[in-house]
Structure formats: C-alpha cells, structure tokens
Design a protein around this motif. Structure first.
Motif, mmCIF file in Angstrom:
data_model
loop_
_atom_site.group_PDB
_atom_site.id
_atom_site.type_symbol
_atom_site.label_atom_id
_atom_site.label_comp_id
_atom_site.label_asym_id
_atom_site.label_seq_id
_atom_site.Cartn_x
_atom_site.Cartn_y
_atom_site.Cartn_z
ATOM 1 N N ALA A 1 106.650 87.308 3.256
ATOM 2 C CA ALA A 1 106.896 87.621 2.273
ATOM 3 C C ALA A 1 107.063 86.695 1.045
ATOM 4 C CB ALA A 1 108.740 88.287 1.884
ATOM 5 N N LEU A 2 106.932 85.328 1.883
ATOM 6 C CA LEU A 2 107.382 83.752 1.122
ATOM 7 C C LEU A 2 105.690 84.032 0.355
ATOM 8 C CD1 LEU A 2 109.203 80.985 0.523
ATOM 9 C CD2 LEU A 2 108.247 80.474 2.972
ATOM 10 N N VAL A 3 104.689 83.918 1.177
ATOM 11 C CA VAL A 3 103.609 83.963 0.546
ATOM 12 C C VAL A 3 103.219 84.800 -0.558
ATOM 13 C CG1 VAL A 3 101.219 84.779 1.374
ATOM 14 C CG2 VAL A 3 102.203 83.917 3.147
ATOM 15 N N ALA A 4 103.203 86.591 -0.871
ATOM 16 C CA ALA A 4 103.517 87.239 -1.593
ATOM 17 C C ALA A 4 104.908 86.319 -2.632
ATOM 18 C CB ALA A 4 104.091 88.215 -1.249
ATOM 19 N N ARG A 5 105.826 86.215 -2.950
ATOM 20 C CA ARG A 5 107.071 85.613 -4.157
ATOM 21 C C ARG A 5 105.636 84.681 -4.546
ATOM 22 N NH1 ARG A 5 112.738 83.902 -2.930
ATOM 23 N NH2 ARG A 5 111.357 81.574 -2.708
ATOM 24 N N TRP A 6 104.990 83.619 -3.272
ATOM 25 C CA TRP A 6 103.777 82.190 -4.006
ATOM 26 C C TRP A 6 103.092 83.181 -5.094
ATOM 27 C CZ3 TRP A 6 104.898 77.354 -3.385
ATOM 28 C CH2 TRP A 6 103.562 76.123 -4.066
ATOM 29 N N MET A 7 102.235 84.075 -4.402
ATOM 30 C CA MET A 7 101.210 84.294 -5.559
ATOM 31 C C MET A 7 102.050 85.061 -6.576
ATOM 32 S SD MET A 7 99.392 87.014 -2.169
ATOM 33 C CE MET A 7 97.836 86.232 -0.816
ATOM 34 N N VAL A 8 103.314 84.989 -7.234
ATOM 35 C CA VAL A 8 104.153 86.303 -7.534
ATOM 36 C C VAL A 8 104.288 84.863 -8.645
ATOM 37 C CG1 VAL A 8 105.563 87.243 -8.786
ATOM 38 C CG2 VAL A 8 104.485 88.074 -7.296
ATOM 39 N N GLU A 9 104.363 83.723 -8.194
ATOM 40 C CA GLU A 9 105.302 82.973 -9.293
ATOM 41 C C GLU A 9 104.174 81.652 -9.986
ATOM 42 O OE1 GLU A 9 108.278 81.104 -6.259
ATOM 43 O OE2 GLU A 9 109.221 83.305 -7.058
ATOM 44 N N HIS A 10 103.488 81.501 -8.964
ATOM 45 C CA HIS A 10 102.419 80.744 -8.419
ATOM 46 C C HIS A 10 100.755 81.299 -9.358
ATOM 47 C CE1 HIS A 10 105.346 78.659 -6.839
ATOM 48 N NE2 HIS A 10 104.773 77.604 -7.156
ATOM 49 N N GLY A 11 100.827 82.650 -9.269
ATOM 50 C CA GLY A 11 99.042 83.663 -9.376
ATOM 51 C C GLY A 11 98.545 82.593 -8.988
ATOM 52 N N GLN A 12 98.142 82.161 -7.465
ATOM 53 C CA GLN A 12 97.541 81.772 -6.062
ATOM 54 C C GLN A 12 97.484 83.213 -5.472
ATOM 55 O OE1 GLN A 12 94.614 80.304 -4.575
ATOM 56 N NE2 GLN A 12 95.519 78.506 -5.138
ATOM 57 N N LYS B 1 96.136 84.424 7.789
ATOM 58 C CA LYS B 1 95.905 86.072 8.305
ATOM 59 C C LYS B 1 95.241 86.179 6.611
ATOM 60 C CE LYS B 1 97.582 87.527 11.826
ATOM 61 N NZ LYS B 1 98.681 86.165 12.198
ATOM 62 N N PRO B 2 93.930 87.396 7.040
ATOM 63 C CA PRO B 2 93.561 87.361 5.373
ATOM 64 C C PRO B 2 94.602 87.912 4.603
ATOM 65 C CG PRO B 2 92.501 88.353 6.689
ATOM 66 C CD PRO B 2 93.584 88.366 7.429
ATOM 67 N N PRO B 3 94.720 87.640 2.898
ATOM 68 C CA PRO B 3 95.911 87.940 1.671
ATOM 69 C C PRO B 3 95.342 89.397 1.173
ATOM 70 C CG PRO B 3 93.743 87.378 1.029
ATOM 71 C CD PRO B 3 93.054 86.634 2.382
ATOM 72 N N VAL B 4 95.492 90.243 2.658
ATOM 73 C CA VAL B 4 95.360 91.652 1.629
ATOM 74 C C VAL B 4 96.373 92.221 1.754
ATOM 75 C CG1 VAL B 4 94.405 94.225 1.666
ATOM 76 C CG2 VAL B 4 92.963 91.916 2.009
ATOM 77 N N PHE B 5 97.351 91.752 3.201
ATOM 78 C CA PHE B 5 98.889 92.842 2.756
ATOM 79 C C PHE B 5 99.383 92.439 2.194
ATOM 80 C CE2 PHE B 5 102.767 92.465 5.475
ATOM 81 C CZ PHE B 5 103.472 94.179 5.427
ATOM 82 N N MET B 6 100.047 90.125 1.781
ATOM 83 C CA MET B 6 100.759 90.227 0.801
ATOM 84 C C MET B 6 100.170 90.657 -0.690
ATOM 85 S SD MET B 6 100.595 88.215 3.845
ATOM 86 C CE MET B 6 99.273 86.716 3.729
ATOM 87 N N TRP B 7 99.491 90.864 -0.782
ATOM 88 C CA TRP B 7 98.736 91.451 -1.800
ATOM 89 C C TRP B 7 99.249 92.526 -1.888
ATOM 90 C CZ3 TRP B 7 92.540 90.467 -2.023
ATOM 91 C CH2 TRP B 7 92.164 89.438 -2.209
#
Length: 573
Positions: free
Chosen positions: A51-62, A76-82
């Motif tokens: 969830a932390l990784v996913a939130r970082w994606m949303v907030e920083h666009g990385q 881990k690959p990012p698919v689940f966090m996507w």
C-alpha cells in the motif's frame, strides 16, 4: 464432448431453480470474502509495504520503479501495486483500494472454477466444487488479505481456465491465447506465473496415451502464436523499465533491474535466506491449511485412481498440474504456505465430479462434523478460560492483542456450537458452510475495527502527531512500513534498509538542524543507550513493539548506538 446444459434447465442442488442457487451463492461468497472491507487499514507484514508503494506511485507518478519511502523497492514487480493505485483512483479510499484486487481475484477464481466444472460435468458438481473452494480455510484467509499471492492465484486460475477450455473443450485457439497471455501477466505480477504453462505437460502425456475427453487441436504455428502472447505482458512491463534505466544512467535503477530480474527469481529459489523447510513441508499445508477440503482426500484418492485408469483426461490435467506445482516448490529449500495457493482452485475442480457422491458418505460427514465441533468448542473454551481465569498464555497474548479478542472468539465458538447442534452429522457440510460465514463475518465486522489501531500502527501514529503538534516535523527512526503509511502531517525518514546506527546518526543531525520544530519517532531498541528516556516520551505499543519520541534535549552527546537488532528487512516472497 457435449455442450453444457443451460443454467435455466440445469438440475438444481438445493432449490428449485439453479439460477437462484447461483445468485444466492454469489451473494454469500461476496459477503464471506468482503465483509469488513473499508473497516481496517493495511496490516503487517506485507500489506503496508504494498500500500505504501502504491500510494507513492499515486503521489509521485513513479510507476516503473516502485519506492518504499525514498528507497527503491526491488523485491516484487509493480503490477499488484498498479492495481491498488487504480483501485484508489476509482474509490478514492485506500482502506477499500488496498483490498479490492484480492477480492476481485477471489470472486473471479470462484466464477472460473464454477464455469469450467459445469462445462466438464454439471451444475451440481460445479456448485459443490466452488463452495468447497470458498470455505477452505487457506483460500478464505489468504483471499481476504492484500498480498500479491491472491492476485497471482487469480491470474493463474484464468490462465488454467483458458488452457483447459482449449485442451479439454476445444479446440479453441482464442482461449489458448487468453490462457498464455494471463500466464505472462502472472509472471509480471510474480515470476512464478509461468508455472501455469506446466498444464501442457500432462496434456502431452494424455495426447500421447490417447486419453478420453481430450481435444486434439492441430496447427503448429497457432501453438507458437499463443505462446508468443505469453511474452506480451512481460515485455509490456519490462521494456519500458529497461529503456528508462538505460536512458537515465541512474545506478540505483540499474541495481533495481539486476535485482528484480535475477536476485528475486533464480537466486531466491535456489539459495533462499529464510523460511527453510523440509521437502515434505507442503504435505502439512495440504493436510491442515486446506481443511475441510483435505478431509475429502481419503475418499477422493481411490476414486481419482479408478478414473485415471479409465484414462479420463479431465482429471489428469488438473491433478498432474497440481503435482508438478508441489514438486517444483518442494525442490527449493525456502517454502511458504502461499506458494501452492494457486493449486487450490484446480484441486476443487478435480474434486467436482466426486463431490455429489462423496458428501453423501457418512464418514465424510462425520469428519466435517468433528472438525466444526472441535474448532467451535476449542474457541469457546479457550475464550471462556481467558476471560474468567486469565492464564499466563492469555496474558501474553493480550500484550499484543486487544483483550476484547476473547469475547470475539467466544461469540464465534458459541455460534459454531449452535450450528453444530442444529445441523448435526446429517447436514455437516452445510454446518461448515454456515460456520465459515459466521467466522469470517464476525472477524470482519467486529475484529477488524477492534484490532486495527494496534495492528496497523494507526493509534501510535495519531498519538505521535498529538504529542508533536500539527505543524512539527516527525523523523522516523527504525520505522516499519505501517508507520510511514499511517503517519499524519509532515514526516521525514532516513532509509528503511539502512542499518539503525546509521539511521540514528542521520536522524540526530536532522533533528539538530531545527531543534524547536522537530521530533524523532523511534523504535525502542534503535535508541540504545543514546537517548535519555527521562526526557523522552513513550508513545505506545504497536505490532509487538514499543515506540518513543524525543527531541534534541534527550540526545546524549557523543553517543552512537551499536545494536542493529530487528533490522526490519522484507519477508521472503
């Protein structure tokens, strides 16, 4: 093979109309798996990390290079966090979004098992198989969690569905292509998704041996074309990542590529660093975690053997695939129960033609009745003892869990005993179905809110913000993912994998830069003897750990902690 009987004309199992049965079962499955959705935050060990990784994606666009705080997360690959991030965009609630991919994967797997079993056999067998899968403890527990493995189960079940539609009910090159594509998506989610293609091994054996109920598709180029689709989702993730890593020349990105492609796959399989177990480990998982499904195996094994001797490919393919999966993971020294989780839907599928007869056997009903009675009585007795006599083991548990947990367990146990008394041996399978509904319903609606404050670290992070005030900055020392995820207001962190003594040095330097506005939130062990606890504040207990806050006046000059303690690395995959 004959086409399946339309559901409107299918012979129902309990009610007068098979369609109503399916509707009611769908509602029951949604409640069993979804009750409590939105009532808790991510819980360790894995949920806060993703969830932390996913939130970082949303907030920083990385999106290509996952981050845990300011550090790259290469495990881990990012698919689940996507998908978690996408769920957030749809729901605008992290409490819902982080669990939504697992819930949809579970419901999808149930639907696929039902549809495939109905096409191979009939509605009654399919419904019983799907219900058996739903209330198997390992399936229900894992699919209610926000880890990668439930999503992997969903992709691999969809891959198996596509392959079996082609290999048993085909030829259907479209379904073969779909199966290969989702096997590739499983690889992009967690590398072992490629194991779905092992379904071709028992198929080749059956084709060579002229087994019954087997499709015989021809056309070599179509086989190759379908398998090429396996690479599409892998390359769709891999190529952009490699191109960006090469273009920017960032050594951290290069290290990430090396780790994700080799360190977290081949190296982790061949030379794991944790969860070392014997080659027979998974037999115990099947025997106990797969209850009550595993209770059926003494009756199923001889029946399977008789049908296999008659060369029934409908059983050889799923059973052969399960054996290959268990053998593959048994060869690695590192083992976790979730490794064989994707085999559960295929086990339920293989049981489907046997269940109408097996569940009528008195021995099976006695076994299921005994399981329900034993579990209910144990929960009720243990909870009553803990409430009234407070034995040492109960006091120890209460150090990590809310004491009200005993009332929750007592309610589940008593409800189970009432169900046992009403259903008795004659309706023992129905009794377990009802007991599972009560167990997971109470756990979700009552247990989630009760345990959430401690397990998610929400309470200590709210207390930390209350101590510091709304404008102060809080630096996290020896933090866990749930601390950063649940933090309120402005925070700083000094690395996750960095050794604690180095984090401490960086944190103290940061603290002294603006001593009037900054605090350090720290794990007890990470402070060592370098913080005067008389001038520090004990924030609270969470996740079996003690947490403190201190300002610059509590720091002992010239002191450097040396104890690395629980360094907090990731769990193995």
């Amino acid at each position: 093979m004959k086409p399946p009987v339309p559901l409107s004309r299918a012979r129902p199992l309990w009610l007068r109309d098979a369609r109503i049965e399916m509707l009611l079962f769908g509602v029951f499955a949604l409640l069993l798996l979804g009750l409590g959705l939105g009532l808790r935050d991510p819980w360790p060990s894995d949920e806060p990390r993703f969830a932390l990784v996913a939130r970082w994606m949303v907030e920083h666009g990385q999106w290509l290079f996952p981050h845990r705080g300011h550090e790259l997360y290469p495990d881990k690959p990012p698919v689940f966090m996507w998908l978690q991030a996408l769920a957030y965009f749809l729901t605008r609630s992290w409490r819902v979004a982080f669990l939504l991919p697992s819930l949809l994967a579970a419901l999808g797997a149930l639907a696929l098992v039902y549809d495939l079993a109905r096409r191979l056999w009939n509605h009654r067998s399919a419904l019983l198989a799907t219900a058996t899968l739903l209330v198997t403890i390992h399936f229900t527990y894992q699919m209610r969690n926000a880890q990668i493995d439930p999503l992997l189960l969903g992709w691999m079940t969809l891959a198996n569905y596509g392959l079996l539609r082609h290999l048993l009910l085909g030829p259907s090159w479209r379904w073969f292509a779909i199966g290969c594509f989702f096997a590739g998506l499983g690889v992009a989610t967690k590398g072992v998704g490629v194991l779905a293609l092992l379904m071709l091994v028992p198929y080749l054996i059956a084709r060579r041996g002229h087994w019954r109920a087997l499709a015989l598709p021809a056309g070599g180029w179509r086989w190759a074309g379908g398998l090429a689709l396996f690479l599409v989702p892998i390359l769709g993730w891999l190529l952009p990542m490699l191109l960006v890593a090469r273009a920017d020349g960032d050594p951290q990105h290069a290290e990430y590529v090396q780790n994700i492609l080799f360190g977290q796959t081949v190296h982790r399989y061949a030379t794991p660093t944790g969860h070392i177990h014997s080659p027979f480990y998974f037999l115990g998982i099947i025997a106990f975690d797969w209850l009550p499904l595993s209770l059926l195996l003494p009756w199923a094994l001889p029946a399977w053997w008789r049908r296999l001797k008659r060369r029934d490919a409908r059983l050889l393919l799923p059973l052969g695939w399960i054996v290959l999966i268990v053998l593959f993971f048994s060869f690695s020294p590192g083992k976790r129960d979730v490794y064989i989780l994707p085999a559960l839907p295929m086990m339920a599928l293989a049981l489907a033609p046997l269940l109408p007869g097996v569940l009528r056997r008195r021995g099976v009903r006695l076994a299921v009745f005994a399981l329900t009675l034993l579990l209910s009585a144990t929960l009720a007795a243990a909870a009553a003892l803990a409430i009234h006599h407070h034995p040492a083991w109960a006091v120890k548990i209460e150090q990590s869990l809310d004491a009200r947990i005993w009332w929750l367990l007592l309610a589940i146990g008593v409800a189970g005993l009432v169900i046992v008394a009403l259903t008795r041996v004659r309706h023992a399978p129905l009794g377990w179905l009802l007991f599972a509904g009560v167990l997971w319903g109470i756990y979700g609606l009552w247990g989630y809110p009760m345990l959430n404050g401690d397990r998610s670290a929400r309470d200590v992070m709210l207390q930390a913000r209350s101590i510091a005030g709304p404008q102060a900055e809080i630096g996290l020392l020896a933090w866990k993912e749930q601390n950063l995820l649940m933090a309120e207001g402005p925070v700083a962190e000094f690395g996750f994998l960095k050794p604690w003594p180095q984090q401490y040095v960086d944190a103290v330097a940061w603290l002294r830069q603006d001593a009037s506005r900054r605090w350090i939130f720290s794990l007890d062990q990470a402070m060592g003897d370098c913080v005067d606890r008389q001038h520090a504040i004990h924030v609270g207990h969470a996740n079996r750990r003690e947490w403190w806050m201190f300002r610059a006046d509590a720091v002992k000059p010239g002191c450097a902690p040396t104890d690395k303690g629980d360094q907090g690395g990731d769990e193995p995959p």
